[in-house]
Design an enzyme around this catalytic site. Structure first.
Site, PDB file in Angstrom:
ATOM      1  N   ARG A  19      45.254  45.318  36.609  1.00  0.00           N
ATOM      2  CA  ARG A  19      46.500  45.093  35.866  1.00  0.00           C
ATOM      3  C   ARG A  19      46.172  45.245  34.382  1.00  0.00           C
ATOM      4  NH1 ARG A  19      48.820  46.114  39.632  1.00  0.00           N
ATOM      5  NH2 ARG A  19      50.307  44.953  40.901  1.00  0.00           N
ATOM      6  N   GLU A  40      52.788  48.681  29.815  1.00  0.00           N
ATOM      7  CA  GLU A  40      53.219  49.884  30.552  1.00  0.00           C
ATOM      8  C   GLU A  40      54.695  49.863  30.959  1.00  0.00           C
ATOM      9  OE1 GLU A  40      50.481  49.425  33.992  1.00  0.00           O
ATOM     10  OE2 GLU A  40      52.284  49.396  35.246  1.00  0.00           O
ATOM     11  N   ASP A  59      33.144  37.232  41.883  1.00  0.00           N
ATOM     12  CA  ASP A  59      34.373  36.845  42.577  1.00  0.00           C
ATOM     13  C   ASP A  59      34.299  35.351  42.824  1.00  0.00           C
ATOM     14  OD1 ASP A  59      36.550  36.508  44.538  1.00  0.00           O
ATOM     15  OD2 ASP A  59      36.441  38.670  44.810  1.00  0.00           O
ATOM     16  N   ASP A  95      44.361  52.912  34.555  1.00  0.00           N
ATOM     17  CA  ASP A  95      45.501  53.323  35.381  1.00  0.00           C
ATOM     18  C   ASP A  95      46.670  52.375  35.144  1.00  0.00           C
ATOM     19  OD1 ASP A  95      46.717  54.949  37.455  1.00  0.00           O
ATOM     20  OD2 ASP A  95      46.534  53.216  38.773  1.00  0.00           O
ATOM     21  N   ILE A 113      40.305  46.078  47.700  1.00  0.00           N
ATOM     22  CA  ILE A 113      40.012  47.298  46.942  1.00  0.00           C
ATOM     23  C   ILE A 113      38.576  47.280  46.419  1.00  0.00           C
ATOM     24  CG2 ILE A 113      40.645  48.634  44.886  1.00  0.00           C
ATOM     25  CD1 ILE A 113      43.555  47.541  45.315  1.00  0.00           C
ATOM     26  N   THR A 135      41.870  49.605  37.110  1.00  0.00           N
ATOM     27  CA  THR A 135      42.981  49.971  37.999  1.00  0.00           C
ATOM     28  C   THR A 135      43.659  48.694  38.507  1.00  0.00           C
ATOM     29  OG1 THR A 135      41.567  50.023  39.948  1.00  0.00           O
ATOM     30  CG2 THR A 135      41.876  52.125  38.802  1.00  0.00           C
ATOM     31  N   CYS A 183      40.353  42.385  40.194  1.00  0.00           N
ATOM     32  CA  CYS A 183      40.841  41.024  40.445  1.00  0.00           C
ATOM     33  C   CYS A 183      42.324  40.994  40.078  1.00  0.00           C
ATOM     34  CB  CYS A 183      40.059  40.023  39.596  1.00  0.00           C
ATOM     35  SG  CYS A 183      40.108  40.418  37.847  1.00  0.00           S
ATOM     36  N   PRO A 184      43.066  40.012  40.587  1.00  0.00           N
ATOM     37  CA  PRO A 184      44.483  39.931  40.194  1.00  0.00           C
ATOM     38  C   PRO A 184      44.609  39.449  38.746  1.00  0.00           C
ATOM     39  CG  PRO A 184      43.884  38.090  41.615  1.00  0.00           C
ATOM     40  CD  PRO A 184      42.669  38.951  41.516  1.00  0.00           C
ATOM     41  N   HIS A 197      49.613  54.503  36.363  1.00  0.00           N
ATOM     42  CA  HIS A 197      49.696  53.597  37.523  1.00  0.00           C
ATOM     43  C   HIS A 197      49.850  54.403  38.823  1.00  0.00           C
ATOM     44  CE1 HIS A 197      50.624  49.116  38.336  1.00  0.00           C
ATOM     45  NE2 HIS A 197      50.074  49.670  39.419  1.00  0.00           N
TER      46      HIS A 197
END
Ligand code: NAI
Length: 328
Positions: A234, A263, A174, A258, A155, A232, A205-206, A295
């Site tokens: 987490r 959430e 990264d 998002d 992404i 967008t 990033c995760p 989301h």
């Protein structure tokens, strides 16, 4: 294979039913999330299919295993909501959809950026009420601005390409260099430099122990006054109280989310006739320079079809005893 599909909406039923024509699985759809209370619905099933906010923790995994379920199929990319070591211990396969449409999420990040910058969310409401004033709607040219992207995987790399097209300088951070980004002229820097030099920061990033709350009081202090933050990724990448403090002081000039740390139980559902009990979310909603979507970054026709096809393919591979490349 008999598959119990939890947290399913009408659009999930449509895409899964269409994609299942090529697989012939037996699908049972449930609107409820997978939980200790609902897992008995999966008693006849060999697999449960869950979405991003179904928390599949150790206790729930044991309940699911007790129902005879052998596979948990995530119809999302992130897997921070599953206790993988316990799944392994119980012999439960966990499969996911690592990629469906990076364009969907990257394009949504751009939507959020452009909306916050040019304030079209406010302009839309104003004009409908006969208010044609431009006061308060002043934006800036994206051309020439610096965009910092944390995480240049699928992404983040698409976003880098789009932002390069706008004429932005793109900085990235990264653990790996993405050669496509390097070829685009993206400059890899350390996080400190990215935070301090970017006009816009977008998180891709995760969520891991290392990235949890990377947006916190200390990192916000490094940022430019008036920085725009886009999340967008987490929800828990952002420490909500810290960003509220940043918005109140004006240090954070705009925020789009998002995803939101709390959430679960809120997003994807209609709570318009209830009193929302989450005071932090309600505070965020009072800022005119905060934009929250529920989301929906992934929510394009192409992405939904790809999610259904990959999920059912993962389950067909497991049923045939093949190695599934999307197993965790
Ligand atoms: P990906 O796995 O292709 O890319 C993630 C990148 O983050 C990788 O390049 C990885 O090296 C990097 N990374 C890992 N740890 C890092 C760290 N500590 N600091 C900086 N970079 C780090 O994943 P993809 O497909 O690009 O998705 C990114 C995230 O977007 C997912 O983890 C998920 O949380 C979120 N997502 C959100 C959606 C939405 O609807 N809003 C839909 C799909 C994904």
């Amino acid at each position: 294979m008999r598959i119990a599909v939890f947290s399913s909406k009408p659009y999930d039923r449509d895409t899964f039913t269409a994609a299942n024509a090529a697989h012939g699985h037996s699908l049972q759809f449930f609107e409820a999330a997978l939980s200790v209370e609902t897992c008995s619905l999966a008693e006849e099933a060999e697999a449960v299919c869950v979405f991003v906010n179904d928390t599949v923790d150790a206790h729930l995994l044991r309940c699911v295993a007790g129902c005879g379920v052998k596979t948990v199929a995530l119809r999302c990319a992130g897997f921070n909501n599953v206790d993988l070591p316990v799944a392994k211990e119980l012999g439960i396969n966990v499969v996911r959809v690592p990629a469906y449409s990076p364009y969907a999420v990257a394009e949504h990040a751009v939507v959020l950026m452009l909306t916050l910058n040019r304030k079209t969310h406010r302009a839309y409401n104003r004009v409908r009420e006969g208010n044609f004033s431009l006061n308060g709607l002043l934006g800036f040219d994206l051309h020439g601005k610096t965009v910092g992207i944390v995480g240049t995987g699928r992404i983040g790399a698409v976003l880098a390409k789009i932002m390069t097209g706008f004429g932005c300088t793109v900085l990235a951070e990264d653990v790996y260099l993405n050669p496509d980004c390097v070829a685009l002229g993206v400059q890899y820097v350390d996080r400190h430099t990215l935070f301090s030099q970017s006009d816009i920061i977008s998180l891709h990033c995760p969520l891991t122990p290392e990235t949890r709350h990377i947006i916190n009081p200390l990192s916000i202090a490094l940022m430019k006054h008036g920085v725009m933050l886009i999340n967008t990724g987490r929800g828990a990448l952002i420490e909500t109280r810290a960003v509220i403090a940043g918005l109140k002081s004006g240090h954070v000039g705009a925020l789009a989310m998002d995803v939101y740390e709390q959430e679960e139980g809120l997003f994807f559902e209609d709570h318009s006739n209830e009193i929302i009990q989450d005071d932090l979310l309600e505070r965020l909603l009072t800022f005119h320079n905060v934009l929250i979507t529920s989301h929906q970054g992934y929510f394009t026709r192409e992405a939904l079809s790809a999610i259904a096809e990959t999920t059912l393919n993962n389950l067909s591979q497991i049923e045939r005893g093949e190695v599934c490349a999307n197993a965790l």
